[in-house]
Design a protein around this motif. Structure first.
Motif, PDB file in Angstrom:
ATOM      1  N   GLN A 121      -9.747   2.450  -3.762  1.00 32.78           N
ATOM      2  CA  GLN A 121     -10.382   2.057  -5.009  1.00 32.78           C
ATOM      3  C   GLN A 121      -9.390   1.356  -5.931  1.00 32.78           C
ATOM      4  O   GLN A 121      -8.230   1.734  -6.020  1.00 32.78           O
ATOM      5  CB  GLN A 121     -10.920   3.319  -5.684  1.00 32.78           C
ATOM      6  N   ILE A 122      -9.905   0.313  -6.592  1.00 34.15           N
ATOM      7  CA  ILE A 122      -9.117  -0.380  -7.620  1.00 34.15           C
ATOM      8  C   ILE A 122      -9.657   0.039  -8.980  1.00 34.15           C
ATOM      9  O   ILE A 122     -10.862  -0.025  -9.222  1.00 34.15           O
ATOM     10  CB  ILE A 122      -9.223  -1.911  -7.473  1.00 34.15           C
ATOM     11  N   GLU A 146      -0.178  -1.327  -8.711  1.00 30.10           N
ATOM     12  CA  GLU A 146       0.637  -0.167  -8.353  1.00 30.10           C
ATOM     13  C   GLU A 146      -0.127   0.611  -7.295  1.00 30.10           C
ATOM     14  O   GLU A 146      -1.320   0.877  -7.458  1.00 30.10           O
ATOM     15  CB  GLU A 146       0.876   0.736  -9.570  1.00 30.10           C
ATOM     16  N   LEU A 147       0.568   0.959  -6.223  1.00 27.53           N
ATOM     17  CA  LEU A 147      -0.056   1.741  -5.151  1.00 27.53           C
ATOM     18  C   LEU A 147       0.154   3.223  -5.412  1.00 27.53           C
ATOM     19  O   LEU A 147       1.269   3.664  -5.698  1.00 27.53           O
ATOM     20  CB  LEU A 147       0.564   1.398  -3.799  1.00 27.53           C
ATOM     21  N   GLN A 148      -0.918   3.982  -5.325  1.00 27.36           N
ATOM     22  CA  GLN A 148      -0.800   5.425  -5.426  1.00 27.36           C
ATOM     23  C   GLN A 148      -0.561   5.989  -4.034  1.00 27.36           C
ATOM     24  O   GLN A 148      -0.919   5.375  -3.033  1.00 27.36           O
ATOM     25  CB  GLN A 148      -2.062   6.017  -6.040  1.00 27.36           C
ATOM     26  N   ARG A 173      -3.138  -7.533 -16.941  1.00 32.27           N
ATOM     27  CA  ARG A 173      -3.083  -6.072 -16.869  1.00 32.27           C
ATOM     28  C   ARG A 173      -2.751  -5.590 -15.460  1.00 32.27           C
ATOM     29  O   ARG A 173      -3.035  -6.256 -14.478  1.00 32.27           O
ATOM     30  CB  ARG A 173      -4.418  -5.486 -17.300  1.00 32.27           C
ATOM     31  N   THR A 174      -2.173  -4.422 -15.395  1.00 32.81           N
ATOM     32  CA  THR A 174      -1.823  -3.816 -14.114  1.00 32.81           C
ATOM     33  C   THR A 174      -2.999  -2.966 -13.631  1.00 32.81           C
ATOM     34  O   THR A 174      -3.635  -2.272 -14.423  1.00 32.81           O
ATOM     35  CB  THR A 174      -0.576  -2.932 -14.268  1.00 32.81           C
ATOM     36  N   ILE A 175      -3.244  -3.043 -12.331  1.00 31.32           N
ATOM     37  CA  ILE A 175      -4.303  -2.223 -11.752  1.00 31.32           C
ATOM     38  C   ILE A 175      -3.691  -1.143 -10.870  1.00 31.32           C
ATOM     39  O   ILE A 175      -2.544  -1.247 -10.445  1.00 31.32           O
ATOM     40  CB  ILE A 175      -5.295  -3.075 -10.931  1.00 31.32           C
ATOM     41  N   LEU A 176      -4.473  -0.104 -10.608  1.00 32.32           N
ATOM     42  CA  LEU A 176      -4.058   0.980  -9.728  1.00 32.32           C
ATOM     43  C   LEU A 176      -4.874   0.902  -8.443  1.00 32.32           C
ATOM     44  O   LEU A 176      -6.094   0.750  -8.487  1.00 32.32           O
ATOM     45  CB  LEU A 176      -4.301   2.338 -10.383  1.00 32.32           C
TER      46      LEU A 176
END
Length: 129
Positions: free
Chosen positions: A28-29, A76-78, A5-8
């Motif tokens: 935060q992850i 993915e970086l916010q 899964r992809t994390i943010l």
């Protein structure tokens, strides 16, 4: 299952209460939500995802990225948000109670003023006749 899964990775969201900026620097992850639905009985948001409520906090963006890479997670970086949520020229609630002459002097002299200097600070005011 969770490794695919992809994390943010993004800055920690601050609550709107008067808690200050103590955690504004943290990152935060969180995991992307798979599926959510509205519970028909109570109307709450529901999810079958066990990682929906998991939030991991880090002191810097680099630490969060290193942790994700060490575990082999795609991320993915916010976008980074500013440290201060207050616009320029913003007055806090306590400024509503300043006298007009104090506000005028603060505007005139800036932060390096002598308004609140107390020359007798620390000395006793006890009077013995």
């Amino acid at each position: 299952e969770h490794s695919s899964r992809t994390i943010l990775i993004g800055q920690r969201q601050l609550k709107s209460v008067q808690s200050g900026q103590a955690y504004a620097h943290q990152w935060q992850i969180t995991w992307k939500n798979e599926e959510r639905w509205k519970n028909p009985l109570m109307g709450w948001g529901s999810s079958a995802d066990p990682m929906a409520q998991v939030k991991l906090n880090f002191d810097s963006k680099e630490e969060a990225i290193a942790f994700a890479q060490r575990n082999g997670w795609e991320y993915e970086l916010q976008r980074e948000t500013s440290k201060s949520n207050r616009p320029a020229g913003f007055n806090s609630y306590k400024d509503n109670f300043l006298e007009k002459r104090t506000v005028k002097q603060l505007k005139k002299e800036g932060a390096k003023n002598q308004i609140y200097v107390n020359p007798g600070y620390g000395s006793s005011n006890w009077f013995v006749p």
